[in-house]
Design a protein around this motif. Sequence first.
Motif, PDB file in Angstrom:
ATOM      1  N   PRO A 219       0.827  -1.213   0.000  1.00  0.00           N
ATOM      2  CA  PRO A 219       0.000   0.000   0.000  1.00  0.00           C
ATOM      3  C   PRO A 219       0.862   1.263   0.000  1.00  0.00           C
ATOM      4  CG  PRO A 219      -0.733  -1.567   1.683  1.00  0.00           C
ATOM      5  CD  PRO A 219       0.605  -2.050   1.196  1.00  0.00           C
ATOM      6  N   ASP A 220       0.327   2.315  -0.588  1.00  0.00           N
ATOM      7  CA  ASP A 220       1.027   3.596  -0.571  1.00  0.00           C
ATOM      8  C   ASP A 220       1.174   4.090   0.870  1.00  0.00           C
ATOM      9  OD1 ASP A 220       1.119   3.561  -3.316  1.00  0.00           O
ATOM     10  OD2 ASP A 220      -0.703   4.772  -3.554  1.00  0.00           O
ATOM     11  N   ASN A 221       2.252   4.831   1.093  1.00  0.00           N
ATOM     12  CA  ASN A 221       2.492   5.476   2.388  1.00  0.00           C
ATOM     13  C   ASN A 221       2.601   4.484   3.539  1.00  0.00           C
ATOM     14  OD1 ASN A 221       2.265   8.086   1.133  1.00  0.00           O
ATOM     15  ND2 ASN A 221       0.037   7.850   1.206  1.00  0.00           N
ATOM     16  N   THR A 222       3.137   3.291   3.249  1.00  0.00           N
ATOM     17  CA  THR A 222       3.423   2.333   4.315  1.00  0.00           C
ATOM     18  C   THR A 222       4.934   2.131   4.403  1.00  0.00           C
ATOM     19  OG1 THR A 222       3.171   0.481   2.773  1.00  0.00           O
ATOM     20  CG2 THR A 222       1.238   1.119   4.085  1.00  0.00           C
ATOM     21  N   ASP A 223       5.394   1.758   5.583  1.00  0.00           N
ATOM     22  CA  ASP A 223       6.831   1.628   5.812  1.00  0.00           C
ATOM     23  C   ASP A 223       7.342   0.265   5.360  1.00  0.00           C
ATOM     24  OD1 ASP A 223       7.046   4.155   6.899  1.00  0.00           O
ATOM     25  OD2 ASP A 223       6.678   3.464   8.950  1.00  0.00           O
TER      26      ASP A 223
ATOM     27  N   ALA B 253      11.072  -1.813   5.641  1.00  0.00           N
ATOM     28  CA  ALA B 253      12.392  -1.780   6.256  1.00  0.00           C
ATOM     29  C   ALA B 253      12.970  -3.192   6.258  1.00  0.00           C
ATOM     30  CB  ALA B 253      12.314  -1.234   7.680  1.00  0.00           C
ATOM     31  N   LEU B 254      13.924  -3.444   5.363  1.00  0.00           N
ATOM     32  CA  LEU B 254      14.514  -4.764   5.207  1.00  0.00           C
ATOM     33  C   LEU B 254      16.027  -4.637   5.114  1.00  0.00           C
ATOM     34  CD1 LEU B 254      12.025  -5.952   2.468  1.00  0.00           C
ATOM     35  CD2 LEU B 254      11.957  -6.568   4.876  1.00  0.00           C
TER      36      LEU B 254
ATOM     37  N   THR C 167      11.211   2.353   2.159  1.00  0.00           N
ATOM     38  CA  THR C 167      10.012   2.595   1.355  1.00  0.00           C
ATOM     39  C   THR C 167      10.329   3.118  -0.038  1.00  0.00           C
ATOM     40  OG1 THR C 167       8.810   3.049   3.403  1.00  0.00           O
ATOM     41  CG2 THR C 167       7.779   3.756   1.338  1.00  0.00           C
ATOM     42  N   ALA C 168      11.239   4.056  -0.150  1.00  0.00           N
ATOM     43  CA  ALA C 168      11.555   4.638  -1.460  1.00  0.00           C
ATOM     44  C   ALA C 168      12.110   3.593  -2.419  1.00  0.00           C
ATOM     45  CB  ALA C 168      12.562   5.775  -1.294  1.00  0.00           C
ATOM     46  N   ASP C 169      12.754   2.570  -1.881  1.00  0.00           N
ATOM     47  CA  ASP C 169      13.377   1.561  -2.738  1.00  0.00           C
ATOM     48  C   ASP C 169      12.359   0.667  -3.445  1.00  0.00           C
ATOM     49  OD1 ASP C 169      16.073   2.310  -2.152  1.00  0.00           O
ATOM     50  OD2 ASP C 169      15.822   1.402  -0.173  1.00  0.00           O
TER      51      ASP C 169
ATOM     52  N   PHE D 158      11.012   7.451  -6.947  1.00  0.00           N
ATOM     53  CA  PHE D 158      12.083   7.054  -6.036  1.00  0.00           C
ATOM     54  C   PHE D 158      12.864   8.258  -5.530  1.00  0.00           C
ATOM     55  CE2 PHE D 158      16.730   6.298  -6.016  1.00  0.00           C
ATOM     56  CZ  PHE D 158      16.816   5.615  -4.819  1.00  0.00           C
ATOM     57  N   TRP D 159      13.273   9.139  -6.453  1.00  0.00           N
ATOM     58  CA  TRP D 159      14.071  10.287  -6.030  1.00  0.00           C
ATOM     59  C   TRP D 159      13.289  11.221  -5.124  1.00  0.00           C
ATOM     60  CZ3 TRP D 159      19.041  10.289  -6.025  1.00  0.00           C
ATOM     61  CH2 TRP D 159      19.735   9.498  -6.946  1.00  0.00           C
ATOM     62  N   ALA D 160      12.010  11.386  -5.380  1.00  0.00           N
ATOM     63  CA  ALA D 160      11.190  12.207  -4.485  1.00  0.00           C
ATOM     64  C   ALA D 160      11.125  11.570  -3.100  1.00  0.00           C
ATOM     65  CB  ALA D 160       9.783  12.370  -5.057  1.00  0.00           C
ATOM     66  N   GLY D 161      11.072  10.233  -3.058  1.00  0.00           N
ATOM     67  CA  GLY D 161      11.013   9.533  -1.782  1.00  0.00           C
ATOM     68  C   GLY D 161      12.284   9.662  -0.973  1.00  0.00           C
ATOM     69  N   ILE D 162      13.433   9.486  -1.607  1.00  0.00           N
ATOM     70  CA  ILE D 162      14.668   9.564  -0.811  1.00  0.00           C
ATOM     71  C   ILE D 162      14.988  11.006  -0.427  1.00  0.00           C
ATOM     72  CG2 ILE D 162      15.619   7.460  -1.796  1.00  0.00           C
ATOM     73  CD1 ILE D 162      17.586   9.185  -3.351  1.00  0.00           C
TER      74      ILE D 162
END
Length: 398
Positions: A121-125, A127-128, A180-182, A277-281
């Motif tokens: 889903p959008d806007n979910t975290d 972390a791996l 998330t951005a990845d 992606f770039w907007a996210g990071i």
Amino acid sequence: MRLALTIAAALFTTTAYAQSAAQIGADSLAKSADHFAALPDKTPSDNFALGALHFLRGVEKTLQTRWEYNATLDDLDIPVMRLPVPANPEAKPFEAGMITGIFTDLLSDMDASRAALAAIPDNTDVALEINLADLWFDINMNGTRDTGEGVIEVGAFTIMAAPDLGDAEGLPPMNVRFDTADVAWLTAYTHMLSAAGELVVAFDPTEAITNVMNAADKMDALRGMPYTRSGFIGVTETRWIDQFAMVYGALNQQPDATRTRAAHAHLLNMIAENKTFWAGIDAETDNANEWIPNANQTSALGIEQPPEAGMAWQVILDDVEAMLNGDLLIPYWRLGAVGGVNVQKLFLDPPTFDIVTWVQGHGLLPYLERGPLITPDSFEQFEALTGGNLLPLSFLFN
């Protein structure tokens, strides 16, 4: 293409999959993918892991098929085909449809990867974390990790002609945290490989390969002293001309427009995901083992990245997007500065590739027009900014 660390980028530990990085490395990609696929209630991180496993598994299957047929092909600069495979002393006889089959299967795996990533889903975290040096491809399909099968080892051939890495098991830890951005970054890479796959299948080389193989066999029979065939096809002394004839024969036919249009769409989607992606990071505020850092973060891989590199790369993306949309043209020698080739039209209404008529111009007339040209300025700026890290950074950024 920029695949070296990409194929090393995505097998992860998660809460649901309670294994250490070392245990993950001990499992095959196929077993790990089966585990994640069977999870009943997948977290966003689980789906990211599954998408990454489908991606890596797709690349692994291309290596396994090539090993089965002893198809080295590492002198062909095509995504996944130039990655190294060890010699197989008991290889199957080469089949003309092998290359089309490889890319047809790869397209299915990239579809599966995107399906898993789209379930996040959008806007979910997300972390791996993983130690990249733990990852390996089961190239010879014996179920164990052998020398030369580490993904770092295999992938390094993308940016180095003959890297001297030894076995990747001996590399220091390369711990990376994917977030998330990845998700958009990996999705972009699936589109890149899908675009390559669609183009290969569009120009299905099976008939051209068959013709070259049959001709080589008949000439061997006429000679009465056939040479020992080496790897893919053709004797060592004539292999380059056989491969050229196959590539030229595949291109010099009417391609499947449905496939070329799909490739065009994948390339545009690749760019769109890159921008996401770039907007996210750029919005990230943490600094924890970053895969690709923003201007205020540090790379977990130790690759020096100038703070302005991300913005410079996005300028390149804008230029490529404009070219794919027909807003910028590729220079053509007979038009000078007034116009060039409309790449969008080449994808949407593809011609045969005839090097003679393309150079003279007759074969390209429907695609030539007046308009602004794409220039190397943005890439040269990126190259000047990154210096010696041009290849690894352009690979990472996709």
